[in-house]
Design a protein around this motif. Sequence first.
Motif, PDB file in Angstrom:
ATOM      1  N   ARG A 163      -0.650   8.046  -7.767  1.00 34.62           N
ATOM      2  CA  ARG A 163       0.078   6.876  -8.238  1.00 34.62           C
ATOM      3  C   ARG A 163       0.034   5.734  -7.226  1.00 34.62           C
ATOM      4  NH1 ARG A 163       5.633   9.589  -8.496  1.00 34.62           N
ATOM      5  NH2 ARG A 163       4.686  10.359  -6.602  1.00 34.62           N
ATOM      6  N   ALA A 164      -0.353   6.043  -6.012  1.00 31.82           N
ATOM      7  CA  ALA A 164      -0.320   5.065  -4.920  1.00 31.82           C
ATOM      8  C   ALA A 164      -1.729   4.662  -4.506  1.00 31.82           C
ATOM      9  CB  ALA A 164       0.421   5.661  -3.713  1.00 31.82           C
ATOM     10  N   ALA A 165      -1.796   3.559  -3.777  1.00 28.83           N
ATOM     11  CA  ALA A 165      -3.078   3.085  -3.244  1.00 28.83           C
ATOM     12  C   ALA A 165      -2.959   2.906  -1.739  1.00 28.83           C
ATOM     13  CB  ALA A 165      -3.462   1.753  -3.891  1.00 28.83           C
ATOM     14  N   THR A 202      -8.666  -4.306   0.677  1.00 31.00           N
ATOM     15  CA  THR A 202      -9.222  -3.384  -0.310  1.00 31.00           C
ATOM     16  C   THR A 202      -8.131  -2.385  -0.664  1.00 31.00           C
ATOM     17  OG1 THR A 202     -10.100  -1.916   1.397  1.00 31.00           O
ATOM     18  CG2 THR A 202     -11.589  -3.593   0.536  1.00 31.00           C
ATOM     19  N   ARG A 203      -8.140  -1.968  -1.904  1.00 32.85           N
ATOM     20  CA  ARG A 203      -7.203  -0.930  -2.367  1.00 32.85           C
ATOM     21  C   ARG A 203      -8.036   0.255  -2.825  1.00 32.85           C
ATOM     22  NH1 ARG A 203      -2.684  -3.812  -6.199  1.00 32.85           N
ATOM     23  NH2 ARG A 203      -4.358  -5.200  -6.836  1.00 32.85           N
ATOM     24  N   THR A 204      -7.717   1.399  -2.274  1.00 34.06           N
ATOM     25  CA  THR A 204      -8.394   2.629  -2.683  1.00 34.06           C
ATOM     26  C   THR A 204      -7.334   3.646  -3.098  1.00 34.06           C
ATOM     27  OG1 THR A 204      -8.438   3.412  -0.393  1.00 34.06           O
ATOM     28  CG2 THR A 204     -10.409   2.281  -1.190  1.00 34.06           C
ATOM     29  N   PRO A 205      -7.655   4.518  -4.043  1.00 35.83           N
ATOM     30  CA  PRO A 205      -6.682   5.525  -4.464  1.00 35.83           C
ATOM     31  C   PRO A 205      -6.259   6.397  -3.286  1.00 35.83           C
ATOM     32  CG  PRO A 205      -8.539   5.457  -5.968  1.00 35.83           C
ATOM     33  CD  PRO A 205      -8.897   4.600  -4.790  1.00 35.83           C
ATOM     34  N   ASN A 206      -4.990   6.715  -3.249  1.00 35.81           N
ATOM     35  CA  ASN A 206      -4.462   7.604  -2.218  1.00 35.81           C
ATOM     36  C   ASN A 206      -4.709   9.042  -2.667  1.00 35.81           C
ATOM     37  OD1 ASN A 206      -2.922   9.148  -0.481  1.00 35.81           O
ATOM     38  ND2 ASN A 206      -1.172   7.774  -0.502  1.00 35.81           N
ATOM     39  N   PRO A 207      -5.517   9.801  -1.924  1.00 31.17           N
ATOM     40  CA  PRO A 207      -5.816  11.176  -2.355  1.00 31.17           C
ATOM     41  C   PRO A 207      -4.579  12.077  -2.366  1.00 31.17           C
ATOM     42  CG  PRO A 207      -6.796  10.721  -0.201  1.00 31.17           C
ATOM     43  CD  PRO A 207      -6.201   9.438  -0.699  1.00 31.17           C
ATOM     44  N   ALA A 208      -3.560  11.705  -1.593  1.00 28.08           N
ATOM     45  CA  ALA A 208      -2.344  12.519  -1.540  1.00 28.08           C
ATOM     46  C   ALA A 208      -1.380  12.195  -2.680  1.00 28.08           C
ATOM     47  CB  ALA A 208      -1.639  12.321  -0.197  1.00 28.08           C
ATOM     48  N   LEU A 247       9.916  -7.850   2.142  1.00 25.01           N
ATOM     49  CA  LEU A 247       9.469  -9.206   1.828  1.00 25.01           C
ATOM     50  C   LEU A 247      10.342  -9.895   0.788  1.00 25.01           C
ATOM     51  CD1 LEU A 247       5.641  -8.480   1.647  1.00 25.01           C
ATOM     52  CD2 LEU A 247       6.873  -9.641   3.488  1.00 25.01           C
ATOM     53  N   GLY A 248      11.314  -9.166   0.247  1.00 27.95           N
ATOM     54  CA  GLY A 248      12.165  -9.737  -0.783  1.00 27.95           C
ATOM     55  C   GLY A 248      11.436  -9.907  -2.111  1.00 27.95           C
ATOM     56  N   LEU A 249      10.477  -9.023  -2.387  1.00 24.44           N
ATOM     57  CA  LEU A 249       9.698  -9.097  -3.619  1.00 24.44           C
ATOM     58  C   LEU A 249       9.963  -7.868  -4.487  1.00 24.44           C
ATOM     59  CD1 LEU A 249       6.199 -10.115  -2.178  1.00 24.44           C
ATOM     60  CD2 LEU A 249       7.797 -11.606  -3.387  1.00 24.44           C
ATOM     61  N   SER A 250       9.841  -8.051  -5.778  1.00 23.53           N
ATOM     62  CA  SER A 250       9.914  -6.918  -6.698  1.00 23.53           C
ATOM     63  C   SER A 250       8.625  -6.115  -6.599  1.00 23.53           C
ATOM     64  CB  SER A 250      10.087  -7.424  -8.128  1.00 23.53           C
ATOM     65  OG  SER A 250       8.922  -8.115  -8.534  1.00 23.53           O
ATOM     66  N   ARG A 251       8.621  -4.955  -7.215  1.00 24.33           N
ATOM     67  CA  ARG A 251       7.409  -4.129  -7.262  1.00 24.33           C
ATOM     68  C   ARG A 251       6.265  -4.910  -7.908  1.00 24.33           C
ATOM     69  NH1 ARG A 251       6.713   2.074  -8.872  1.00 24.33           N
ATOM     70  NH2 ARG A 251       8.223   2.209  -7.202  1.00 24.33           N
ATOM     71  N   ALA A 252       6.593  -5.640  -8.990  1.00 25.92           N
ATOM     72  CA  ALA A 252       5.575  -6.457  -9.666  1.00 25.92           C
ATOM     73  C   ALA A 252       5.090  -7.580  -8.757  1.00 25.92           C
ATOM     74  CB  ALA A 252       6.135  -7.032 -10.962  1.00 25.92           C
ATOM     75  N   GLY A 253       6.007  -8.164  -7.973  1.00 27.59           N
ATOM     76  CA  GLY A 253       5.634  -9.237  -7.048  1.00 27.59           C
ATOM     77  C   GLY A 253       4.687  -8.751  -5.969  1.00 27.59           C
ATOM     78  N   VAL A 254       4.951  -7.557  -5.453  1.00 29.62           N
ATOM     79  CA  VAL A 254       4.067  -6.981  -4.441  1.00 29.62           C
ATOM     80  C   VAL A 254       2.694  -6.718  -5.049  1.00 29.62           C
ATOM     81  CG1 VAL A 254       3.644  -4.972  -2.958  1.00 29.62           C
ATOM     82  CG2 VAL A 254       5.925  -5.968  -3.068  1.00 29.62           C
ATOM     83  N   SER A 255       2.675  -6.146  -6.247  1.00 27.17           N
ATOM     84  CA  SER A 255       1.403  -5.842  -6.904  1.00 27.17           C
ATOM     85  C   SER A 255       0.605  -7.119  -7.167  1.00 27.17           C
ATOM     86  CB  SER A 255       1.666  -5.105  -8.217  1.00 27.17           C
ATOM     87  OG  SER A 255       0.457  -4.740  -8.822  1.00 27.17           O
ATOM     88  N   LYS A 256       1.278  -8.164  -7.618  1.00 31.60           N
ATOM     89  CA  LYS A 256       0.609  -9.444  -7.896  1.00 31.60           C
ATOM     90  C   LYS A 256       0.045 -10.040  -6.602  1.00 31.60           C
ATOM     91  CE  LYS A 256       1.445 -13.912 -10.070  1.00 31.60           C
ATOM     92  NZ  LYS A 256       2.417 -14.744 -10.791  1.00 31.60           N
TER      93      LYS A 256
END
Length: 98
Positions: free
Chosen positions: A41-43, A32-38, A11-20
Amino acid sequence: MGGQDAWGTALGLSRAGVSKTLGKLEKRDFITRTPNPADRRAALITIAKAGAKAIGDHFPRQLAIEVDLLAGLGADRERVLEALELLVTAMEGRADRG
């Protein structure tokens, strides 16, 4: 597609841009964002009911607009489509180089 970094590159976005962006979508109940059990650090991102409805409402209208625009090109339509394909290829190559 893979994780947040892969989405950002595509998408041409930074990590912060994706998070925002994900935060805004989540606030509107589109995802919805849920913790990744594997990987703690990821969702895991899931399209929520409101998000699916928004896609269902807007996608057909957007598609109709694009069809109308392309139809209005007349004889130049094929040249424009070829140019757009070249642009996509160039952008994908740029994204691959990251």
